[in-house]
Design a protein around this motif. Structure first.
Motif, PDB file in Angstrom:
ATOM      1  N   LEU A   1       0.872  -1.391  -0.110  1.00 28.92           N
ATOM      2  CA  LEU A   1      -0.175  -0.038  -0.075  1.00 28.92           C
ATOM      3  C   LEU A   1       0.726   1.308   0.097  1.00 28.92           C
ATOM      4  O   LEU A   1       0.688   2.286  -0.836  1.00 28.92           O
ATOM      5  CB  LEU A   1      -0.836  -0.094   1.036  1.00 28.92           C
ATOM      6  N   PHE A   2       1.855   1.264   0.899  1.00 27.18           N
ATOM      7  CA  PHE A   2       2.866   2.356   0.800  1.00 27.18           C
ATOM      8  C   PHE A   2       3.486   2.548  -0.172  1.00 27.18           C
ATOM      9  O   PHE A   2       3.589   3.727  -0.846  1.00 27.18           O
ATOM     10  CB  PHE A   2       3.788   2.295   1.980  1.00 27.18           C
ATOM     11  N   ARG A   3       3.970   1.683  -0.859  1.00 29.35           N
ATOM     12  CA  ARG A   3       4.752   1.854  -2.171  1.00 29.35           C
ATOM     13  C   ARG A   3       3.754   2.162  -3.385  1.00 29.35           C
ATOM     14  O   ARG A   3       4.408   3.054  -4.200  1.00 29.35           O
ATOM     15  CB  ARG A   3       5.460   0.587  -2.496  1.00 29.35           C
ATOM     16  N   GLU A   4       2.628   1.610  -3.446  1.00 28.51           N
ATOM     17  CA  GLU A   4       1.726   1.946  -4.520  1.00 28.51           C
ATOM     18  C   GLU A   4       1.305   3.445  -4.405  1.00 28.51           C
ATOM     19  O   GLU A   4       1.073   3.844  -5.654  1.00 28.51           O
ATOM     20  CB  GLU A   4       0.538   1.015  -4.405  1.00 28.51           C
ATOM     21  N   HIS A   5       1.031   4.094  -3.083  1.00 28.01           N
ATOM     22  CA  HIS A   5       0.478   5.320  -3.133  1.00 28.01           C
ATOM     23  C   HIS A   5       1.338   6.465  -2.810  1.00 28.01           C
ATOM     24  O   HIS A   5       1.068   7.528  -2.638  1.00 28.01           O
ATOM     25  CB  HIS A   5      -0.663   5.278  -2.509  1.00 28.01           C
ATOM     26  N   LEU A   6       2.918   5.973  -2.373  1.00 25.49           N
ATOM     27  CA  LEU A   6       3.837   6.812  -2.259  1.00 25.49           C
ATOM     28  C   LEU A   6       3.962   8.150  -3.073  1.00 25.49           C
ATOM     29  O   LEU A   6       3.894   9.241  -2.544  1.00 25.49           O
ATOM     30  CB  LEU A   6       5.077   6.585  -1.876  1.00 25.49           C
ATOM     31  N   ASP A   7       3.836   7.818  -4.201  1.00 24.95           N
ATOM     32  CA  ASP A   7       3.914   9.309  -5.138  1.00 24.95           C
ATOM     33  C   ASP A   7       2.583  10.291  -5.109  1.00 24.95           C
ATOM     34  O   ASP A   7       2.822  11.285  -4.910  1.00 24.95           O
ATOM     35  CB  ASP A   7       4.174   8.505  -6.521  1.00 24.95           C
ATOM     36  N   LYS A   8       1.591   9.586  -4.919  1.00 24.11           N
ATOM     37  CA  LYS A   8       0.351  10.147  -4.702  1.00 24.11           C
ATOM     38  C   LYS A   8       0.304  11.190  -3.399  1.00 24.11           C
ATOM     39  O   LYS A   8      -0.105  12.039  -3.277  1.00 24.11           O
ATOM     40  CB  LYS A   8      -0.791   9.368  -4.662  1.00 24.11           C
ATOM     41  N   PHE A   9       0.996  10.507  -2.214  1.00 22.14           N
ATOM     42  CA  PHE A   9       0.930  10.995  -1.184  1.00 22.14           C
ATOM     43  C   PHE A   9       1.883  12.234  -1.182  1.00 22.14           C
ATOM     44  O   PHE A   9       1.780  13.530  -0.593  1.00 22.14           O
ATOM     45  CB  PHE A   9       1.376   9.988   0.040  1.00 22.14           C
ATOM     46  N   GLN A  10       2.940  12.104  -1.757  1.00 20.08           N
ATOM     47  CA  GLN A  10       3.829  12.992  -2.036  1.00 20.08           C
ATOM     48  C   GLN A  10       3.299  14.176  -2.946  1.00 20.08           C
ATOM     49  O   GLN A  10       3.276  15.521  -2.419  1.00 20.08           O
ATOM     50  CB  GLN A  10       5.303  12.589  -2.504  1.00 20.08           C
ATOM     51  N   ARG A  11       2.840  13.781  -3.865  1.00 19.51           N
ATOM     52  CA  ARG A  11       2.010  15.061  -4.453  1.00 19.51           C
ATOM     53  C   ARG A  11       1.007  15.764  -3.783  1.00 19.51           C
ATOM     54  O   ARG A  11       0.941  17.164  -4.074  1.00 19.51           O
ATOM     55  CB  ARG A  11       1.397  14.489  -5.765  1.00 19.51           C
ATOM     56  N   ILE A  12       0.316  15.286  -2.948  1.00 19.30           N
ATOM     57  CA  ILE A  12      -0.772  15.938  -2.198  1.00 19.30           C
ATOM     58  C   ILE A  12      -0.185  16.882  -1.178  1.00 19.30           C
ATOM     59  O   ILE A  12      -0.375  17.899  -0.939  1.00 19.30           O
ATOM     60  CB  ILE A  12      -1.695  14.913  -1.595  1.00 19.30           C
ATOM     61  N   ALA A  13       0.746  16.089  -0.483  1.00 19.73           N
ATOM     62  CA  ALA A  13       1.777  16.967   0.295  1.00 19.73           C
ATOM     63  C   ALA A  13       2.407  18.201   0.140  1.00 19.73           C
ATOM     64  O   ALA A  13       2.481  19.268   0.458  1.00 19.73           O
ATOM     65  CB  ALA A  13       2.792  15.995   1.068  1.00 19.73           C
ATOM     66  N   ILE A  14       2.990  18.009  -1.398  1.00 17.56           N
ATOM     67  CA  ILE A  14       3.714  19.297  -2.312  1.00 17.56           C
ATOM     68  C   ILE A  14       2.615  20.311  -2.390  1.00 17.56           C
ATOM     69  O   ILE A  14       2.845  21.502  -2.159  1.00 17.56           O
ATOM     70  CB  ILE A  14       4.203  18.870  -3.393  1.00 17.56           C
ATOM     71  N   TYR A  15       1.329  19.950  -3.007  1.00 17.76           N
ATOM     72  CA  TYR A  15       0.296  20.794  -3.219  1.00 17.76           C
ATOM     73  C   TYR A  15      -0.064  21.588  -1.844  1.00 17.76           C
ATOM     74  O   TYR A  15      -0.288  22.782  -2.043  1.00 17.76           O
ATOM     75  CB  TYR A  15      -0.915  20.148  -4.067  1.00 17.76           C
ATOM     76  N   ARG A  16      -0.116  21.151  -0.922  1.00 15.59           N
ATOM     77  CA  ARG A  16      -0.779  21.619   0.232  1.00 15.59           C
ATOM     78  C   ARG A  16       0.339  22.636   1.140  1.00 15.59           C
ATOM     79  O   ARG A  16       0.031  23.378   1.346  1.00 15.59           O
ATOM     80  CB  ARG A  16      -1.440  20.705   1.291  1.00 15.59           C
ATOM     81  N   LEU A  17       1.545  21.973   0.924  1.00 16.22           N
ATOM     82  CA  LEU A  17       2.542  22.495   1.837  1.00 16.22           C
ATOM     83  C   LEU A  17       3.557  23.612   0.910  1.00 16.22           C
ATOM     84  O   LEU A  17       4.052  24.441   1.462  1.00 16.22           O
ATOM     85  CB  LEU A  17       3.389  21.789   2.414  1.00 16.22           C
ATOM     86  N   ARG A  18       3.395  23.518  -0.531  1.00 18.34           N
ATOM     87  CA  ARG A  18       4.117  24.148  -1.346  1.00 18.34           C
ATOM     88  C   ARG A  18       5.750  24.239  -1.316  1.00 18.34           C
ATOM     89  O   ARG A  18       6.436  24.976  -1.742  1.00 18.34           O
ATOM     90  CB  ARG A  18       3.820  25.786  -1.174  1.00 18.34           C
ATOM     91  N   ASN A  19       6.287  23.365  -0.411  1.00 17.87           N
ATOM     92  CA  ASN A  19       7.545  22.920  -0.510  1.00 17.87           C
ATOM     93  C   ASN A  19       7.915  21.604  -0.310  1.00 17.87           C
ATOM     94  O   ASN A  19       7.599  20.985   0.384  1.00 17.87           O
ATOM     95  CB  ASN A  19       8.128  23.859   1.036  1.00 17.87           C
ATOM     96  N   PRO A  20       8.806  21.240  -1.398  1.00 17.73           N
ATOM     97  CA  PRO A  20       9.089  19.687  -1.408  1.00 17.73           C
ATOM     98  C   PRO A  20       9.878  19.154  -0.126  1.00 17.73           C
ATOM     99  O   PRO A  20       9.597  18.086  -0.030  1.00 17.73           O
ATOM    100  CB  PRO A  20       9.894  19.653  -2.374  1.00 17.73           C
ATOM    101  N   HIS A  21      10.575  20.064   0.581  1.00 21.56           N
ATOM    102  CA  HIS A  21      11.289  19.300   1.918  1.00 21.56           C
ATOM    103  C   HIS A  21      10.112  19.238   2.818  1.00 21.56           C
ATOM    104  O   HIS A  21      10.296  18.323   3.538  1.00 21.56           O
ATOM    105  CB  HIS A  21      12.575  20.587   1.892  1.00 21.56           C
ATOM    106  N   ASP A  22       9.480  20.341   3.155  1.00 20.14           N
ATOM    107  CA  ASP A  22       8.399  19.877   4.161  1.00 20.14           C
ATOM    108  C   ASP A  22       7.488  19.045   3.552  1.00 20.14           C
ATOM    109  O   ASP A  22       6.805  18.267   4.665  1.00 20.14           O
ATOM    110  CB  ASP A  22       7.426  21.444   4.215  1.00 20.14           C
ATOM    111  N   ALA A  23       6.992  18.671   2.524  1.00 20.03           N
ATOM    112  CA  ALA A  23       6.298  17.600   1.855  1.00 20.03           C
ATOM    113  C   ALA A  23       6.830  16.198   2.386  1.00 20.03           C
ATOM    114  O   ALA A  23       6.073  15.427   2.708  1.00 20.03           O
ATOM    115  CB  ALA A  23       5.819  17.919   0.547  1.00 20.03           C
ATOM    116  N   ASP A  24       8.053  16.235   1.963  1.00 20.71           N
ATOM    117  CA  ASP A  24       8.812  15.014   2.427  1.00 20.71           C
ATOM    118  C   ASP A  24       8.688  14.697   3.828  1.00 20.71           C
ATOM    119  O   ASP A  24       8.472  13.511   4.328  1.00 20.71           O
ATOM    120  CB  ASP A  24      10.187  14.742   1.832  1.00 20.71           C
ATOM    121  N   ASP A  25       9.002  15.659   4.820  1.00 25.58           N
ATOM    122  CA  ASP A  25       8.813  15.286   6.090  1.00 25.58           C
ATOM    123  C   ASP A  25       7.436  14.850   6.695  1.00 25.58           C
ATOM    124  O   ASP A  25       7.324  14.108   7.285  1.00 25.58           O
ATOM    125  CB  ASP A  25       9.213  16.866   7.010  1.00 25.58           C
TER     126      ASP A  25
END
Length: 191
Positions: free
Chosen positions: A28-52
């Motif tokens: 589940l984590f591997r399949e949706h990790l990219d989607k999770f990261q795109r949502i976090a980048i959209y909401r946080l506007r910063n790739p480093h914060d999104a990764d955290d």
């Protein structure tokens, strides 16, 4: 009395094995990790914060993996955990920033202009979330996060609606968002 040769009997027994990730959870984590990261980048506007934020969310999901897998819609529960973690991350960041000192260096004008465009979109998205939360979710997942058109089934699964309803909500939400962007009052800045 330490025995350097290891002949002394261990009264407690061997150290327990560290718990592993459930194979279904890891998938589940591997399949949706990219989607999770795109949502976090959209909401946080910063790739480093999104990764955290995504890593914090994955830790939470890992601790509750049995619950996620047992849910009727595992991806929807995982997305809720992700969104809650992003919100917590924002709150924590604000608390930390209150204690930080500003630097003398100003950001570039192009960066500020880019943020201005995001501000208009954010205000319109907040309005759309109030008026029609389902349309706002479909617009975010389909148009802003960038899920391809052939993955509308995933949007439908996350939103717990049919594929046709997901397409309709994304289309109507985008039209309504466009109207809201045109109707936004122009804010006057400092001169």
């Amino acid at each position: 009395m330490n025995d350097p040769f290891g002949k002394e009997r261990d009264p407690v027994g061997p150290d327990p094995e560290p718990p592993g990730i459930d194979p279904h959870g890891e998938e589940l984590f591997r399949e949706h990790l990219d989607k999770f990261q795109r949502i976090a980048i959209y909401r946080l506007r910063n790739p480093h914060d999104a990764d955290d934020a995504v890593m914090n969310a994955l830790l939470t999901m890992h601790s509750k993996i049995e619950r996620i897998i047992a849910a009727s819609n595992p991806i929807a529960l995982a997305m809720k955990m992700l969104n809650d973690t992003i919100t917590d991350y924002c709150r924590t960041s604000i608390r930390i920033k209150r204690n930080e000192q500003l630097v003398a260096e100003m950001p570039a004008v192009s960066y500020l202009m880019e943020l201005g465009r995001y501000d208009e979109l954010d205000r319109a998205m907040e309005e759309l979330e109030i008026v029609s939360p389902l349309q706002a979710m479909c617009v975010q997942l389909y148009h802003l996060i960038g899920l391809p058109y052939d993955q509308v089934a995933e949007i439908a699964e996350i939103a717990e609606i049919s594929v046709a309803a997901a397409k309709t909500n994304a289309y109507r939400g985008r039209k309504q968002l466009g109207r809201m962007l045109k109707e936004l009052p122009v804010e006057q800045g400092d001169s």
